[in-house]
Structures are given as structure tokens and as C-alpha cells.
Design a protein around this motif. Structure first.
Motif: not given
Lengths: 247, 255
Positions: A138, A141, A154, A157-159, A162-163, A238-239, B86, B88, B90-93, B101, B105, B133, B135
């Protein structure tokens, strides 16, 4: 359940055609003969499976590493993407069957040419899906991360990383289905072991049932690799299977 | 020339929370999004911005955060962080790592960052959900995590872009209460974009009304009521009066 019924119906049809029709066993063996060969030649099939499995798994790993790196580079540098992407699509038109012997002549008869061929076939879907994964982040994002003062590394690494992970694994799932075929072609071009090698030997020897048994094992290998990748995806990302209200 | 992120260290800490906009214009090609906006926001002041859609409210926030450059005029602001419409997350965290975050950073180590995030999430009523999570969280909870993330950036200026716009009325009233509480305990300069004049009247010290595009400030209403730890009562006659004034200014701007 339904899949099992379809398989049983197909096998039944095949069995009836092979038995009742006037087809010679060495042209089309019945499924029970293939099953018998699977059992009788199990030692032989297993030894050759190990060789082919190694080629597929290592080749796929190579493709994942190279594909992810290339996708990253293409994502990072727009001009590079515009310059290289068409070329990349072009590589997919190269008939692997015909260049496999060239690669064998170049890299020898060992594991290396097989890895190269499997990786060549596998890496394209991985690059494409990974690139899509990286591009799908996004833009909001990115804005948020910039507002928080994140550096380029960074943000990756963070976005972005993983995406891209589930996307790369999806690509690998597509790739592994054709990876087995690539390994067989590679073995055709010159090898002493492997399911492709076994196929190549069995057909002129009129061991058709054994050849079909080798094909069955190849299919099983593809299914196992696919299932393992699907499992890895669920574990590592899993997301990707969650309906995110925000997504 | 705009001084931005990394404003001179010699500047008094108090002034880091100040926002000064002069002759600010932002054009996108032919379209003028904002025109000649002049504004001074004192440190720790909460300023609501209301206006019709497309009047450049979000552009204003992005200019203050340094995410866009002005076409004309100047932006003087300390470090400002944006909380987009929104969440925003992060679904992996998980919830805690999402909130943490900005600390990560900034180079804080994992355990310290998590401890700070956990403390703030607890304060926001999310104790027990820190490992959830994204979700698994409701819309209101996700917004709390997003606010925690914004606060943990440590920026003296917060730019909130319709933070509660997607929430239902009850959850939104609740959100306004906890936001008031957190701003009461740790005051910051806040620029709050909202389409809800009641939200503006409940939370802000001042309400700015923007005209339709090109966005200009057509009213700057002082609320003149103390902010409280729980937010003002929206049924309080004085709050209703502020709301009525803002609505009237908004109607005037649209006409």
C-alpha cells in the motif's frame, strides 16, 4: 473425497481399456501392473527418486534465492525493470529440452547442470509473484513509514520483505509443479541416475510398467513438494490466509 | 525555506511542538489544493480541521509532516508524525510489535521497545491483547494500537487524519474519551482532521473550517472550554454551541 472418486473412476476406466481392449502390455500397462512394478522395483525407484528429489529441491532453492534477489533488484530500480523484464519473459520461450544437452556439455554430467535447468524453469514464476508482492505494498504504508522516519533498508526489513514472502512462496508452489519435468529433461540430456534416467532406460527395454511407475513417483514427488511449500507458507506467513479487515 | 524534521537542537524544547504556516499554497498541476494558508498552533494545542471532502485537509497534514513540499509559502514545525485514516497495522506483527514499530525504527532494542509498547497498550485498555494478531482485533482496538504507534514515535506534533472515521458511533465516542485521557496525561500538539464537527467540539481547543477546493481557512473558532481527562460531554450546552458555530461556518464555506 471427490478427488478420490475421480481418481478411482479414471483408474477403473484405464484398467478396463488396457485389459479389454487389444492393447499390448508394453504399450499401455494396466494400473495393477504399474502398481506391481511400484512394489517390485521399489528399491530401484527409491534410489532414483532420491537423486531427482535432490535436483528438484536444490534447484528450487537456487531459483528462490536467485528469483527473490532479482525481483528485489527489479523492484528497486525502475529502469532495470523496464530493461530486463521483457528479456526475462523471453527466456521462458527458450525450449529447455533443446538447450539441456548444451548445458550438459557445458557443465558436465553431474548435479550442476540439473540444478541450472531446474532453476531456469522455476525462477520465472518466483520472480513474477515476488515482484507483484513487492509492488502490492500500500502506498499509504510507505507514507506512514516515511513519516516515522524509516530508512529505505528499514522499510524493506519491516514492510516489503514480509509482504513479498508469501508471494515468493506462491511462486515456488507454481514452480515446483514444473520443476520435476525440468529435472527429467535435465536427466535426459545426460545422467547416470534419476527418475528421468530410469524412464529413458525403461522405454526401449519395453519395461513400460516401470516407466509408468517412475511417472507415478514423479507425480508423488511434485505433490509432496507442493504440500511442503503450502505448509511452509502457513507457518511462515500465517497472515496471508487471513481476511484482514483493513486489506 | 521550510525547517523540518531535525529542527535545530538549540531550539527550546517547548517550541518543538509549535507549528507555523505562512502563505502556504499547494498545487497539483492545475489544481490548487490549498491556497494561502496561514496558521500558528501553539505547543500542546489541539486543533481540529473540518471541511468538505477534497478541500485539502489531508494535504495540509502531509505538508506539516514533511511528506509533501509546499508550492509556495513556508512550513515551520518540529517533528510531526502522521496517523493515516486507515490504521495500516502490519499483519505480520502482533499488536505490541505494531505499536513498538517507531521505537524499533529509532534503534531501541526489541525488549525495551516491547516493554514500552506493552505499558502504553495497557494504558489504552488493551492489556491481554498485546500478543494478538491484527486480524483478531476489533476496529476500535486496531485504532488504539495505531494511536499507540503514533504516540511512541515520540514526536511532539501528531497529525491525525480522521482517526475514528471508520468506527461506529459508540466505539467512536469511546475512542474520543481515551484519546482525551492520553492527551491529558501526555500533552502534545495535535492537528486533527475530522468530518465530524461534534468530534471537533469535544476534543479540540480550536476548530478550523476550510473552504471547498482551493482550501482556505474561512473560520478559526476558539472553543474556550477546558479540556478534561475524559473529553467534553457532547451534550453540554457550551459544546453544542461550539458545534453549532462550526456547522454554521461550514455551511457558509460551502455556499
Amino acid at each position: 473425497m471427490l478427488a478420490a472418486l475421480v481418481v478411482i473412476a479414471l483408474l477403473g476406466g484405464w484398467e478396463a481399456y488396457a485389459r479389454l481392449g487389444s492393447i499390448d502390455d508394453f504399450i499401455l500397462p494396466a494400473p495393477d501392473q504399474v502398481a506391481a512394478s511400484l512394489w517390485e522395483d521399489r528399491g530401484l525407484l527409491w534410489d532414483n527418486l532420491l537423486v531427482t528429489a535432490q535436483e528438484v529441491v536444490l534447484g528450487l532453492a537456487l531459483a528462490l534465492a536467485a528469483g527473490a534477489l532479482l525481483a528485489l533488484a527489479l523492484h528497486r530500480f525502475g529502469p532495470l525493470r523496464r530493461a530486463v523484464y521483457p528479456l526475462l519473459v523471453g527466456t521462458q520461450a527458450i525450449p529447455i529440452v533443446t538447450i539441456a544437452p548444451l548445458l550438459a556439455a557445458w557443465f558436465g554430467y553431474g548435479l550442476l547442470p540439473k540444478l541450472v535447468i531446474v532453476a531456469l524453469v522455476c525462477f520465472f514464476p518466483i520472480v513474477v509473484t515476488t515482484l507483484d508482492g513487492l509492488a502490492a505494498v500500500d502506498p499509504e504504508q510507505h507514507k506512514l513509514l516515511r513519516s516515522l522516519g524509516a530508512s529505505r533498508a528499514q522499510t524493506f526489513r519491516w514492510v516489503e520483505a514480509p509482504a513479498a514472502l508469501p508471494a515468493a512462496l506462491s511462486g515456488a508452489k507454481i514452480a515446483v509443479a514444473v520443476g520435476g519435468i525440468a529435472a527429467v529433461f535435465a536427466e535426459y540430456a545426460g545422467s547416470e541416475k534419476g527418475l528421468g534416467h530410469l524412464l529413458l532406460q525403461s522405454i526401449p527395454q519395453l519395461e513400460t510398467a516401470r516407466a509408468w511407475a517412475a511417472v507415478t513417483v514423479l507425480a508423488a514427488l511434485a505433490i509432496c513438494c507442493f504440500a511442503l511449500l503450502a505448509l511452509a507458507e502457513r507457518r511462515l506467513a500465517p497472515w496471508a490466509h487471513r481476511k484482514d479487515p483493513d486489506a | 525555506m521550510a525547517t523540518r524534521v531535525g529542527a535545530p537542537v538549540v531550539e527550546a524544547r517547548e517550541l518543538e511542538g509549535e507549528v507555523r504556516l505562512q502563505g502556504l499554497t499547494r498545487r497539483f498541476g492545475e489544481v490548487v489544493a490549498l491556497q494561502d494558508v496561514a496558521l500558528r498552533i501553539a505547543p500542546r494545542e489541539v486543533v481540529a480541521v473540518v471541511g468538505p471532502s477534497g478541500c485539502g485537509k489531508s494535504t495540509l497534514l502531509e505538508l506539516v509532516c514533511g511528506l509533501q513540499e509546499p508550492s509556495d509559502g513556508t512550513v515551520h514545525a518540529g517533528r510531526a508524525v502522521l496517523m493515516p485514516q486507515r490504521d495500516l497495522l502490519l499483519p505480520w506483527l502482533d499488536a505490541r510489535d505494531n505499536a513498538a514499530l517507531p521505537l524499533r525504527l529509532a534503534g531501541t532494542n526489541k525488549s525495551d521497545a516491547r516493554a514500552q509498547a506493552h505499558a502504553l497498550l495497557t494504558e489504552l485498555g488493551l492489556d491481554g491483547f498485546e500478543a494478538s494478531r491484527t486480524w483478531e482485533l476489533s476496529g476500535g482496538m486496531r485504532q488504539r494500537v495505531a494511536v499507540a504507534r503514533t504516540l511512541l514515535s515520540g514526536a511532539p506534533i501528531l497529525c491525525l487524519d480522521e482517526p475514528f472515521g471508520a468506527l461506529d458511533a459508540i466505539t467512536r465516542a469511546d475512542a474520543q474519551t481515551w484519546l482525551s485521557a492520553i492527551l491529558h496525561r501526555t500533552p502534545r500538539t495535535v492537528l486533527l482532521v475530522t468530518h465530524d464537527v461534534e468530534e471537533a467540539a469535544v476534543l479540540a481547543d480550536r476548530v478550523l473550517v476550510l473552504s471547498p477546493r482551493p482550501g482556505r481557512i474561512v473560520a478559526d473558532l476558539a472553543v474556550d472550554l477546558p479540556r478534561t481527562a475524559t473529553g467534553r460531554d457532547p451534550t453540554d450546552a457550551r459544546v453544542v454551541a461550539v458545534r453549532a458555530r462550526a456547522l454554521e461556518a461550514l455551511r457558509g464555506a460551502m455556499a
